[in-house]
Design a protein around this motif. Structure first.
Motif, PDB file in Angstrom:
ATOM      1  N   ASP A   1       0.815  -1.210   0.000  1.00  0.00           N
ATOM      2  CA  ASP A   1       0.000   0.000   0.000  1.00  0.00           C
ATOM      3  C   ASP A   1       0.850   1.262   0.000  1.00  0.00           C
ATOM      4  OD1 ASP A   1      -2.455  -1.247  -0.052  1.00  0.00           O
ATOM      5  OD2 ASP A   1      -2.699  -1.279   2.126  1.00  0.00           O
ATOM      6  N   TYR A   2       1.747   1.330   0.996  1.00  0.00           N
ATOM      7  CA  TYR A   2       2.559   2.532   1.161  1.00  0.00           C
ATOM      8  C   TYR A   2       3.688   2.196   2.128  1.00  0.00           C
ATOM      9  CZ  TYR A   2       3.555   7.548   1.598  1.00  0.00           C
ATOM     10  OH  TYR A   2       4.153   8.792   1.542  1.00  0.00           O
ATOM     11  N   PRO A   3       4.847   1.775   1.620  1.00  0.00           N
ATOM     12  CA  PRO A   3       5.919   1.316   2.512  1.00  0.00           C
ATOM     13  C   PRO A   3       6.319   2.390   3.522  1.00  0.00           C
ATOM     14  CG  PRO A   3       6.416   0.793   0.226  1.00  0.00           C
ATOM     15  CD  PRO A   3       5.231   1.707   0.206  1.00  0.00           C
ATOM     16  N   VAL A   4       6.447   1.984   4.769  1.00  0.00           N
ATOM     17  CA  VAL A   4       6.913   2.897   5.812  1.00  0.00           C
ATOM     18  C   VAL A   4       8.393   2.621   6.068  1.00  0.00           C
ATOM     19  CG1 VAL A   4       4.628   3.059   6.854  1.00  0.00           C
ATOM     20  CG2 VAL A   4       6.224   1.314   7.659  1.00  0.00           C
ATOM     21  N   HIS A   5       9.076   3.606   6.619  1.00  0.00           N
ATOM     22  CA  HIS A   5      10.533   3.492   6.685  1.00  0.00           C
ATOM     23  C   HIS A   5      11.001   2.457   7.711  1.00  0.00           C
ATOM     24  CE1 HIS A   5       9.826   6.366  10.001  1.00  0.00           C
ATOM     25  NE2 HIS A   5      10.976   5.936  10.498  1.00  0.00           N
ATOM     26  N   MET A   6      10.131   2.043   8.661  1.00  0.00           N
ATOM     27  CA  MET A   6      10.529   1.023   9.643  1.00  0.00           C
ATOM     28  C   MET A   6      10.324  -0.394   9.131  1.00  0.00           C
ATOM     29  SD  MET A   6       8.991   3.820  10.992  1.00  0.00           S
ATOM     30  CE  MET A   6       7.374   3.304  11.514  1.00  0.00           C
ATOM     31  N   SER A   7       9.773  -0.512   7.940  1.00  0.00           N
ATOM     32  CA  SER A   7       9.405  -1.834   7.419  1.00  0.00           C
ATOM     33  C   SER A   7      10.605  -2.767   7.312  1.00  0.00           C
ATOM     34  CB  SER A   7       8.733  -1.687   6.056  1.00  0.00           C
ATOM     35  OG  SER A   7       8.501  -2.944   5.470  1.00  0.00           O
ATOM     36  N   TYR A   8      11.729  -2.265   6.817  1.00  0.00           N
ATOM     37  CA  TYR A   8      12.891  -3.139   6.584  1.00  0.00           C
ATOM     38  C   TYR A   8      13.391  -3.746   7.888  1.00  0.00           C
ATOM     39  CZ  TYR A   8      17.571  -4.704   5.405  1.00  0.00           C
ATOM     40  OH  TYR A   8      18.700  -5.469   5.265  1.00  0.00           O
ATOM     41  N   SER A   9      13.536  -2.934   8.933  1.00  0.00           N
ATOM     42  CA  SER A   9      14.066  -3.460  10.192  1.00  0.00           C
ATOM     43  C   SER A   9      13.112  -4.482  10.804  1.00  0.00           C
ATOM     44  CB  SER A   9      14.335  -2.320  11.177  1.00  0.00           C
ATOM     45  OG  SER A   9      13.137  -1.628  11.485  1.00  0.00           O
ATOM     46  N   LEU A  10      11.804  -4.243  10.697  1.00  0.00           N
ATOM     47  CA  LEU A  10      10.843  -5.214  11.222  1.00  0.00           C
ATOM     48  C   LEU A  10      10.909  -6.515  10.427  1.00  0.00           C
ATOM     49  CD1 LEU A  10       8.582  -5.995  13.126  1.00  0.00           C
ATOM     50  CD2 LEU A  10       6.957  -4.928  11.539  1.00  0.00           C
ATOM     51  N   ARG A  11      11.053  -6.410   9.129  1.00  0.00           N
ATOM     52  CA  ARG A  11      11.128  -7.620   8.313  1.00  0.00           C
ATOM     53  C   ARG A  11      12.368  -8.442   8.671  1.00  0.00           C
ATOM     54  NH1 ARG A  11       8.208  -9.092   4.180  1.00  0.00           N
ATOM     55  NH2 ARG A  11       7.348  -6.991   3.854  1.00  0.00           N
ATOM     56  N   GLU A  12      13.463  -7.778   8.954  1.00  0.00           N
ATOM     57  CA  GLU A  12      14.673  -8.489   9.362  1.00  0.00           C
ATOM     58  C   GLU A  12      14.475  -9.196  10.704  1.00  0.00           C
ATOM     59  OE1 GLU A  12      17.663  -8.890   7.562  1.00  0.00           O
ATOM     60  OE2 GLU A  12      16.193  -8.219   6.055  1.00  0.00           O
ATOM     61  N   LYS A  13      13.769  -8.553  11.618  1.00  0.00           N
ATOM     62  CA  LYS A  13      13.475  -9.174  12.902  1.00  0.00           C
ATOM     63  C   LYS A  13      12.637 -10.434  12.720  1.00  0.00           C
ATOM     64  CE  LYS A  13      13.524  -4.939  15.741  1.00  0.00           C
ATOM     65  NZ  LYS A  13      14.517  -5.344  16.752  1.00  0.00           N
ATOM     66  N   ILE A  14      11.642 -10.325  11.836  1.00  0.00           N
ATOM     67  CA  ILE A  14      10.772 -11.474  11.578  1.00  0.00           C
ATOM     68  C   ILE A  14      11.574 -12.632  10.974  1.00  0.00           C
ATOM     69  CG2 ILE A  14       8.816 -12.308  10.208  1.00  0.00           C
ATOM     70  CD1 ILE A  14       7.622  -9.468  10.480  1.00  0.00           C
ATOM     71  N   LYS A  15      12.455 -12.319  10.033  1.00  0.00           N
ATOM     72  CA  LYS A  15      13.277 -13.362   9.406  1.00  0.00           C
ATOM     73  C   LYS A  15      14.161 -14.073  10.429  1.00  0.00           C
ATOM     74  CE  LYS A  15      13.629 -11.334   4.754  1.00  0.00           C
ATOM     75  NZ  LYS A  15      14.560 -10.713   3.768  1.00  0.00           N
ATOM     76  N   GLU A  16      14.701 -13.312  11.362  1.00  0.00           N
ATOM     77  CA  GLU A  16      15.579 -13.887  12.375  1.00  0.00           C
ATOM     78  C   GLU A  16      14.841 -14.863  13.272  1.00  0.00           C
ATOM     79  OE1 GLU A  16      17.237 -10.663  14.521  1.00  0.00           O
ATOM     80  OE2 GLU A  16      18.481  -9.935  12.858  1.00  0.00           O
ATOM     81  N   ARG A  17      13.545 -14.653  13.477  1.00  0.00           N
ATOM     82  CA  ARG A  17      12.774 -15.480  14.393  1.00  0.00           C
ATOM     83  C   ARG A  17      12.188 -16.721  13.718  1.00  0.00           C
ATOM     84  NH1 ARG A  17      11.262 -13.901  19.394  1.00  0.00           N
ATOM     85  NH2 ARG A  17      12.495 -12.166  20.154  1.00  0.00           N
TER      86      ARG A  17
END
Length: 313
Positions: free
Chosen positions: A296-312
């Motif tokens: 919809d509209y990428p927010v600037h915190m998206s990348y760091s959250l996605r990395e956290k999700i991948k790590e888990r």
């Protein structure tokens, strides 16, 4: 999961003039993998022990397994007795640390993770000098004798959901100290037999200690929510619900807020849902909501959250 350490400051005058999304960073205590490196949250667990036919060994390792299971149940299942314990007759010469052997046990248990205790190695028993009991509670209990039994344990662990696809082996040694009561007339052999009859309690304690490295570690993570301070109080209500640890209520509000034609607001609500599901440990759902936010509209915190999700995951 521990309650988030946040304070919602929604009444500051300078916030009331904002028309775009605002960010609010919170510190949340989240469960991390155990000191063993294994992530056990959300998985089914079982414990098995190898019985070599020696009555003392069998009693000892059965009690170790029980204490171990109880320690994990207290953390992962709220104390509910949900970890089954299996007794396996040990075949002399068999290698129970091999991947095939442990997987066979896993298949029999039907769980995601299996812990297999090998039969223990118990050392020679030594006895302390008799100690006078000030107020004996039963007949022939005027003296207390503490036995010392050195022991060593080996534990094989297989996690069917771990990408390493291997058996993890852990070992340790300590001394068990069962207690015998005597009237002062028994021989050392008789006192030793009494002490060995009481070995289950310290063995259970040994199992609880053995479970320690498999308990999760709690660490604080900084996470950010997005909200709007004007026009719709639902954004602030969702933050307040999150502050009170009412995640289902907050999630319900954010889901309703995605029902809008405003792509930026819909993205912010979807991003908040991704954060909430990440906190709850539902990483696949978190990733799905983050995909919606990005589309919809990428927010600037998206990348760091996605990395956290991948790590888990």
């Amino acid at each position: 999961m521990k309650k988030p350490n946040i304070a919602v400051i929604v009444l500051l005058p300078f916030l009331l003039a904002s028309c775009g999304p605002l960010s609010y960073t919170v510190g949340v205590e989240l469960r991390q993998p155990s000191r063993s490196g294994l992530e056990l949250s959300g998985k089914t667990l079982s414990v098995a022990y190898l019985d070599d036919g020696n009555p003392l060994d069998s009693t000892f390792i059965a009690s170790v397994s029980e204490g171990f299971a109880q320690r994990l149940e207290s953390e992962y299942f709220g104390g509910e007795p949900l970890i089954q314990i299996f007794n396996i007759d040990k075949v002399p010469g068999a290698d129970y640390s091999s991947r095939d052997s442990v997987i066979n046990v896993l298949m029999d248990t039907g769980t995601d993770v299996v812990f297999v205790f090998d039969s223990p190695v118990l050392g020679d028993v030594s006895l302390s000098a008799p100690q006078k009991v000030e107020t004996p509670v039963v007949r022939d209990s005027s003296y207390l004798v503490e036995a010392s039994i050195p022991y060593s344990l080996r534990l094989y662990v297989y996690d069917s959901m771990n990408s390493a696809d291997k058996v993890f082996t852990y070992s340790g040694s300590a001394v068990a100290n069962p207690v015998a009561y005597t009237g002062g007339n028994e021989t050392d052999d008789e006192i030793e037999r009494k002490a060995l009859d009481a070995v289950a309690s310290p063995a259970n304690d040994a199992g609880r200690v053995s479970g320690g490295p498999f308990l999760p570690v709690w660490n604080e993570e900084k996470l950010t929510f997005l909200y709007y301070d004007a026009g719709n109080m639902s954004w602030l209500q969702a933050l307040a619900a999150a502050h009170e640890y009412r995640w289902q209520e907050a999630i319900g509000i954010w889901m309703k807020l995605t029902d809008t034609g405003n792509l930026m607001k819909r993205s912010c609500a979807a991003y908040n849902l991704a954060v909430a599901f990440y906190i709850l440990g539902q990483y696949d759902i978190a990733g799905e909501w983050l995909d919606i936010s990005d589309s919809d509209y990428p927010v600037h915190m998206s990348y760091s959250l996605r990395e956290k999700i991948k790590e888990r995951k």
